[in-house]
Design a protein around this motif. Structure first.
Motif, PDB file in Angstrom:
ATOM      1  N   GLU A 273       0.829  -1.211   0.000  1.00  0.00           N
ATOM      2  CA  GLU A 273       0.000   0.000   0.000  1.00  0.00           C
ATOM      3  C   GLU A 273       0.859   1.256   0.000  1.00  0.00           C
ATOM      4  OE1 GLU A 273      -3.464   1.963   2.912  1.00  0.00           O
ATOM      5  OE2 GLU A 273      -2.075   0.445   3.676  1.00  0.00           O
ATOM      6  N   LEU A 274       2.033   1.189   0.648  1.00  0.00           N
ATOM      7  CA  LEU A 274       2.914   2.342   0.786  1.00  0.00           C
ATOM      8  C   LEU A 274       4.107   2.277  -0.168  1.00  0.00           C
ATOM      9  CD1 LEU A 274       2.928   2.522   4.694  1.00  0.00           C
ATOM     10  CD2 LEU A 274       1.344   3.616   3.083  1.00  0.00           C
ATOM     11  N   ASP A 275       4.041   1.412  -1.156  1.00  0.00           N
ATOM     12  CA  ASP A 275       5.127   1.288  -2.124  1.00  0.00           C
ATOM     13  C   ASP A 275       5.214   2.567  -2.951  1.00  0.00           C
ATOM     14  OD1 ASP A 275       6.877   0.604  -4.222  1.00  0.00           O
ATOM     15  OD2 ASP A 275       6.203  -1.481  -4.244  1.00  0.00           O
ATOM     16  N   THR A 276       6.372   3.231  -2.906  1.00  0.00           N
ATOM     17  CA  THR A 276       6.575   4.441  -3.703  1.00  0.00           C
ATOM     18  C   THR A 276       7.449   4.176  -4.925  1.00  0.00           C
ATOM     19  OG1 THR A 276       8.472   5.081  -2.324  1.00  0.00           O
ATOM     20  CG2 THR A 276       6.303   5.963  -1.701  1.00  0.00           C
ATOM     21  N   ILE A 277       8.083   3.005  -4.977  1.00  0.00           N
ATOM     22  CA  ILE A 277       8.889   2.637  -6.147  1.00  0.00           C
ATOM     23  C   ILE A 277       7.982   2.160  -7.279  1.00  0.00           C
ATOM     24  CG2 ILE A 277      10.747   1.159  -6.997  1.00  0.00           C
ATOM     25  CD1 ILE A 277      11.651   3.166  -4.871  1.00  0.00           C
ATOM     26  N   SER A 278       7.060   1.280  -6.927  1.00  0.00           N
ATOM     27  CA  SER A 278       6.062   0.786  -7.873  1.00  0.00           C
ATOM     28  C   SER A 278       4.701   0.891  -7.193  1.00  0.00           C
ATOM     29  CB  SER A 278       6.371  -0.669  -8.263  1.00  0.00           C
ATOM     30  OG  SER A 278       5.403  -1.167  -9.167  1.00  0.00           O
ATOM     31  N   PRO A 279       4.079   2.043  -7.244  1.00  0.00           N
ATOM     32  CA  PRO A 279       2.830   2.275  -6.506  1.00  0.00           C
ATOM     33  C   PRO A 279       1.702   1.344  -6.946  1.00  0.00           C
ATOM     34  CG  PRO A 279       3.774   4.341  -7.303  1.00  0.00           C
ATOM     35  CD  PRO A 279       4.517   3.234  -7.979  1.00  0.00           C
ATOM     36  N   PRO A 280       0.677   1.184  -6.102  1.00  0.00           N
ATOM     37  CA  PRO A 280      -0.446   0.310  -6.452  1.00  0.00           C
ATOM     38  C   PRO A 280      -1.058   0.600  -7.815  1.00  0.00           C
ATOM     39  CG  PRO A 280      -0.570   0.888  -4.136  1.00  0.00           C
ATOM     40  CD  PRO A 280       0.568   1.689  -4.707  1.00  0.00           C
ATOM     41  N   ARG A 281      -1.044   1.841  -8.245  1.00  0.00           N
ATOM     42  CA  ARG A 281      -1.601   2.190  -9.556  1.00  0.00           C
ATOM     43  C   ARG A 281      -0.966   1.371 -10.680  1.00  0.00           C
ATOM     44  NH1 ARG A 281       0.893   3.790 -13.926  1.00  0.00           N
ATOM     45  NH2 ARG A 281       2.319   5.017 -12.663  1.00  0.00           N
TER      46      ARG A 281
END
Length: 311
Positions: free
Chosen positions: A243-251
Motif C-alpha cells: 500500500e505504501l510502495d513508492t517505487i512501484s505504486p499500487p496504480r
C-alpha cells in the motif's frame, strides 16, 4: 480461486498491521535481510553473476517429492547497487520450509559486463534451461512452477511469461522454452514503454539500458522486452504491491492487470496494507502471510498449507 476470496483476510491483516508496532521496511532493512545457505549452487554461464541457488525442503517439510518449484528473481533497479540474491534467501528459506523447492536466480545486471539488453534476458533463458536440466536429479516438479519476482525482478518474471510471443528474428527468441504460466510480481515495473518515466524516477534507469537501442531489423525495442506487449500468453499473473510502495505504486499493478485482462490473460491485484516496497519480500514482515498465500495459490495448493498432489 480468485483473490477476492481473501480480500476480507487482507482487511483483517490491515487491522493487525495498524495495531502492531512494525514500521514499514526501508531500504536498509531490506539490505540486512538474509536466510539459510542454499542446498546447492549451479552456474549457467561463465560470468560471476550467472548462477542459481537451489533450496530444497527439509526432511520434515509438509510436502513430499516431487516438489513444486518457485523461481525467485530479485530486484535492485536492474543494477548491482541494491542487493539481490542474498536478500531473497530470506524468502527462499521460508518457502522451502513450506515444502516448496526454490530456484533463486542471480543474473547480469545493466551495470555489469554483458548485462542489460540482451544479456539479462538471455540469463533468464539460461537459468530456466538449467532448472529443467536439474529437475529430475532433485525431484522437482516443473509442472507445478511459479516465477516470483520483486521490483526489477517482477519485470523479468512477467517477461518470462511472454517468451513464446517474442519475434523469431529477435536475439531473445528461443524455441521450446520451459512454460511458466503462474507469475507473482511483487512491486514489479514490467511495462517498459508505459512506465518509462516512473522507471527513470524510481530507479534512474533509461529505456536503452533495459531494452537496447533501435537499429536495422529492430526498430521497436519493446517488441521483445516489454512484458506488457508480449500478451496474451496464457499466463495468470498475481500483482502484489505494498500500500505504501513508492517505487512501484499500487496504480502500476492495477494498470497492468487491466491491460492483461483486456488482451485476454488473467491478472489479479493484491494490495498489502501498511506495507512498503521492501515488506513485499521479507518473511519477517507482517505482510508475509498474504504473500505466501498468493504463492501457494499460484502453485494450486490449498490456502494455508502445502500438500502433495499425486501424479
Amino acid at each position: 480461486m480468485k483473490l477476492h476470496r481473501f480480500l476480507l483476510a487482507t482487511a483483517l491483516a490491515g487491522t493487525v498491521l495498524s495495531a502492531g508496532a512494525a514500521a514499514p521496511m526501508k531500504l536498509d532493512d531490506y539490505l540486512a535481510l538474509t536466510g539459510p545457505a542454499p542446498s546447492a549452487s549451479y552456474a549457467y554461464g561463465a560470468a560471476p553473476s550467472q548462477y542459481a541457488e537451489l533450496f530444497m525442503p527439509p526432511g520434515d517439510a509438509p510436502q513430499s517429492a516431487p516438489f513444486p518449484v518457485a523461481v525467485l528473481v530479485h530486484g535492485g533497479c536492474w543494477t548491482s547497487k541494491f542487493g539481490g540474491i542474498t536478500q531473497l534467501r530470506n524468502m527462499a528459506g521460508a518457502l522451502a520450509a513450506r515444502g516448496i523447492a526454490v530456484w533463486n536466480v542471480e543474473y547480469r545486471r545493466s551495470d555489469e559486463a554483458g548485462g542489460g539488453y540482451p544479456g539479462t534476458y538471455q540469463d533468464m533463458h539460461a537459468a530456466l534451461e538449467l532448472l529443467a536440466d536439474k529437475a529430475a536429479q532433485h525431484r522437482l516438479d516443473t509442472g507445478r512452477l511459479v516465477a516470483v519476482g520483486h521490483s526489477a525482478g517482477g519485470q523479468l518474471v512477467q517477461w518470462i511469461a511472454g517468451r513464446a510471443q517474442i519475434p523469431r528474428n529477435s536475439p531473445l527468441y528461443r524455441p521450446n522454452t520451459l512454460p511458466v504460466r503462474a507469475i507473482v510480481s511483487l512491486g514489479g515495473l514490467a511495462d517498459l514503454r508505459g512506465e518509462a518515466a516512473l522507471i527513470k524516477a524510481s530507479c534512474g534507469r533509461d529505456t536503452a539500458e533495459l531494452a537496447g537501442v533501435p537499429g536495422p531489423g529492430r526498430p521497436d525495442v519493446f517488441a521483445d522486452t516489454n512484458a506488457a506487449e508480449l500478451m496474451p500468453n496464457g499466463s495468470h499473473t498475481y500483482l502484489v504491491t505494498g500500500e505504501l510502495d513508492t517505487i512501484s505504486p499500487p496504480r502500476v499493478a492495477h494498470d497492468y492487470a487491466a491491460r492483461a485482462r483486456k488482451l485476454g490473460d488473467t491478472a489479479e491485484v493484491l494490495i498489502l496494507p501498511g506495507a512498503s516496497h521492501y515488506d513485499e519480500v521479507a518473511a519477517s514482515s507482517p505482510a508475509w502471510p498474504l504473500v505466501l498465500e498468493v504463492i501457494e495459490r499460484a502453485l494450486g495448493q490449498p490456502a494455508g498449507k502445502a500438500r502433495h498432489t499425486a501424479h
